[in-house]
Each structure stands twice: as structure tokens, then as C-alpha cells.
Enzyme design. Structure first.
Site, PDB file in Angstrom:
ATOM      1  N   ILE A  41      24.152  -5.421  -5.647  1.00 20.59           N
ATOM      2  CA  ILE A  41      24.536  -5.600  -7.054  1.00 20.59           C
ATOM      3  C   ILE A  41      24.516  -4.192  -7.649  1.00 20.59           C
ATOM      4  O   ILE A  41      23.577  -3.417  -7.418  1.00 20.59           O
ATOM      5  CB  ILE A  41      23.596  -6.574  -7.814  1.00 20.59           C
ATOM      6  CG1 ILE A  41      23.989  -6.651  -9.301  1.00 20.59           C
ATOM      7  CG2 ILE A  41      22.124  -6.235  -7.648  1.00 20.59           C
ATOM      8  CD1 ILE A  41      23.235  -7.744 -10.092  1.00 20.59           C
ATOM      9  N   SER A  42      25.575  -3.844  -8.353  1.00 18.75           N
ATOM     10  CA  SER A  42      25.688  -2.482  -8.898  1.00 18.75           C
ATOM     11  C   SER A  42      24.567  -2.206  -9.899  1.00 18.75           C
ATOM     12  O   SER A  42      23.987  -3.126 -10.478  1.00 18.75           O
ATOM     13  CB  SER A  42      27.031  -2.301  -9.599  1.00 18.75           C
ATOM     14  OG  SER A  42      28.084  -2.550  -8.711  1.00 18.75           O
TER      15      SER A  42
END
Ligand code: SAH
Length: 285
Positions: free
Chosen positions: A119-120
Site C-alpha cells: 500500500i503506497s
């Protein structure tokens, strides 16, 4: 009251999977990040340094939503979040619901979600939402390629609302299933139920024809070049945000003018996982 603890520098755990934003760090830590290095070796050094400079935050607050709010305030204080609209949606969608258990959800860092994906980092989510916000008005259509955890697709869905369409496509079926469960626990759940938010297993390099053309396209994985299918599926007047390159990439902002012509610019240097085939991504996993 929330308190913030900051420490620098910190080496990040899986450097090949990290994302970074020069602008965010250069605004706060310009002495660590010269804005321009000529030559390829220097470019590599710059990338490594960026990765090492990941900022870790620990919020000493009670309650998950309080911590999420503190994260949003942090991003506002550092100039990454500039609009109330984007801040509002990031406050509404609790990041903790999208980060696998055992990982600290409110650190400004990417987190592993399995299958060689992440997940960024919150500052990258904030930056991409800011870049796309005018193309995420109520009633508009948005495509999130490499939707991973589903976090950004959920934000897009909240912004385009029940009259709009937010589509996430991801090529790892297990991640799509997990992202659907994440969204179901979030404030975007009613939009998933009503169908204005949908998440699909698909190869993002070919886009998603069914809901095209899109006002906004976000690509969450780095492409060697902009896939033609995605350009074709962008509406005239629409905008795409896509990391382009190999090991180190440029976050490109691509605007399709009303006459169909394309204008693009580089927003910042980034490091994303590649937009690739499933078998290539799962090598060594
Ligand atoms: N925006 C997502 C980022 C996930 S990382 C988030 O913050 O959760 C990038 C994602 O792109 C990974 O989940 C990876 O599995 C996916 N991906 C890589 N190549 C792809 C392709 N060809 N088609 C679809 N998804 C792809």
C-alpha cells in the site's frame, strides 16, 4: 490531543518496493535532498538517499480515527495535502482498514500487503489525490490501475459519489478479495454495495473497457511507458497520473486536451513496484 514523534534518517525495510516523493521531502528537508543531480550515478544516489529518508511518525492518541485524523493533519502541515476536499476524504477513509494487521498503519511509509505489493505511503496517496481532484468531481468516472489494498479506489469513490463510477483493477485475485473486504469495513461500503465502486481482477495494462472513458486514471505501479490502452480510455479533458520508468521513475501527469492531444509533465521522482505480468511479480514470492 495527539503528539507526533519524528525521527530521521531511517532505512526502509524493502527498498525495492518503496515509493517516495521528492517534493514532499524537499519541502521539509531540502538540505538532505538537492533538487538536481546531473548524470545517471547521481540519479541512483538520489534515489537511494530518498529511500533512506523515509519519515517515521508515531501518534500517541486514543482511537483509530483520531490517529487517522492526526496523520491527515501531519500531511496538511507539511504541505502535501492542500485542499480541504482531499483532506476530508482521507480523514473519512481510515487507512488502518487497508493495512494488514501487524503493520503500523499511520506511519508515512508504504507497507507490505503481500504478493510483492505494497500500500503506497500516505504522502503519495495525498499527492495523487491532489493531482486528480478536479477530475474526481461528483458524477465523474475514475479508474485505479493496480488497486492493491483498495485504499485509493475507496477515496475516488467517495469523491465521485453515488452518481459517479470508481473502478479498481488489480491482477492478483487474492488482493482483489482482500481489498473488497477492506472497503466493506470502510465508509465507502455503501458505494460498493450500490455498484458505483467496483474492484476487478484484470491486467491493468489493458485498462477496463466496460466503464471507459474515464475523467481520471491513476496507475499505482510503474510502467516502462504509458500503455496505449490507458491513453485511449482517458476522456478528452481527463487526466492520468502514472509513474513511468524502470528502477527509478517519474510521476507523470498526463492531460488529454479536448481536441484529443496529449500534454504531459513530470511531477516528481518516485519508486513504485512495476506494472508487469502476474508471473513476473510473483517471482521469488
Ligand atoms: N495504490 C495501491 C498500490 C498497490 S502497489 C495501494 O496503495 O494499495 C501496485 C499494485 O499494482 C500491486 O498491488 C500490484 O499487484 C499491481 N499490479 C502490478 N502490475 C499489474 C498489472 N499488470 N495489472 C494490474 N495490477 C498490477
Amino acid at each position: 490531543m495527539s503528539t507526533l514523534r519524528l525521527s530521521l534518517p531511517l532505512s526502509a525495510p524493502r527498498t525495492s518496493l518503496l515509493h517516495s516523493s521528492r517534493r514532499f521531502f524537499s519541502s521539509r528537508f531540502s538540505r538532505f535532498l538537492p533538487s538536481c543531480y546531473p548524470g545517471e550515478i547521481e540519479k541512483l544516489q538520489r534515489g537511494c538517499r530518498r529511500v533512506q529518508l523515509f519519515l517515521k511518525m508515531e501518534f500517541c492518541t486514543s482511537g483509530s480515527m483520531d490517529k487517522n485524523k492526526a496523520l491527515v493533519e501531519y500531511l496538511q502541515q507539511h504541505g502535501v495535502l492542500r485542499s480541504d476536499r482531499v483532506a476530508g476524504v482521507m480523514e473519512t477513509i481510515d487507512r488502518a482498514l487497508f493495512v494488514p494487521r501487524g503493520n503500523p498503519p499511520y506511519l508515512d511509509s508504504p507497507m507490505p500487503i503481500g504478493y510483492n505489493a505494497t500500500i503506497s505511503a500516505p504522502h503519495m496517496h495525498a499527492l495523487c489525490l491532489e493531482l486528480l481532484k478536479d477530475h474526481l468531481q461528483p458524477g465523474m468516472g475514475a479508474l485505479d490501475v493496480g488497486s492493491g489494498s483498495g485504499y485509493l479506489t475507496a477515496c475516488f469513490a467517495m469523491m465521485v459519489g453515488p452518481e459517479g463510477q470508481a473502478v479498481g483493477i488489480e491482477h492478483i485475485p487474492e488482493l482483489v478479495s482482500a481489498s473488497i473486504e477492506n472497503v466493506k469495513r470502510s465508509a465507502a461500503a455503501p458505494l460498493l454495495e450500490k455498484g458505483s465502486l467496483s474492484l476487478h481482477v484484470a491486467d491493468g495494462r489493458y485498462g477496463w473497457h466496460e466503464a471507459a472513458p474515464y475523467d481520471a486514471i491513476h496507475v499505482g505501479a510503474a510502467a516502462p511507458e504509458i500503455p496505449k490502452a490507458l491513453l485511449d480510455q482517458l476522456k478528452p479533458g481527463g487526466r492520468m497520473v502514472i509513474p513511468v520508468g524502470h528502477l527509478f521513475q517519474d510521476l507523470q501527469v498526463v492531460d488529454k486536451k479536448l481536441d484529443g492531444s496529449i500534454v504531459s509533465r513530470n511531477e516528481t521522482g518516485v519508486r513504485y513496484v512495476p506494472l508487469t505480468s502476474r508471473s513476473n511479480q510473483l517471482q521469488n514470492y
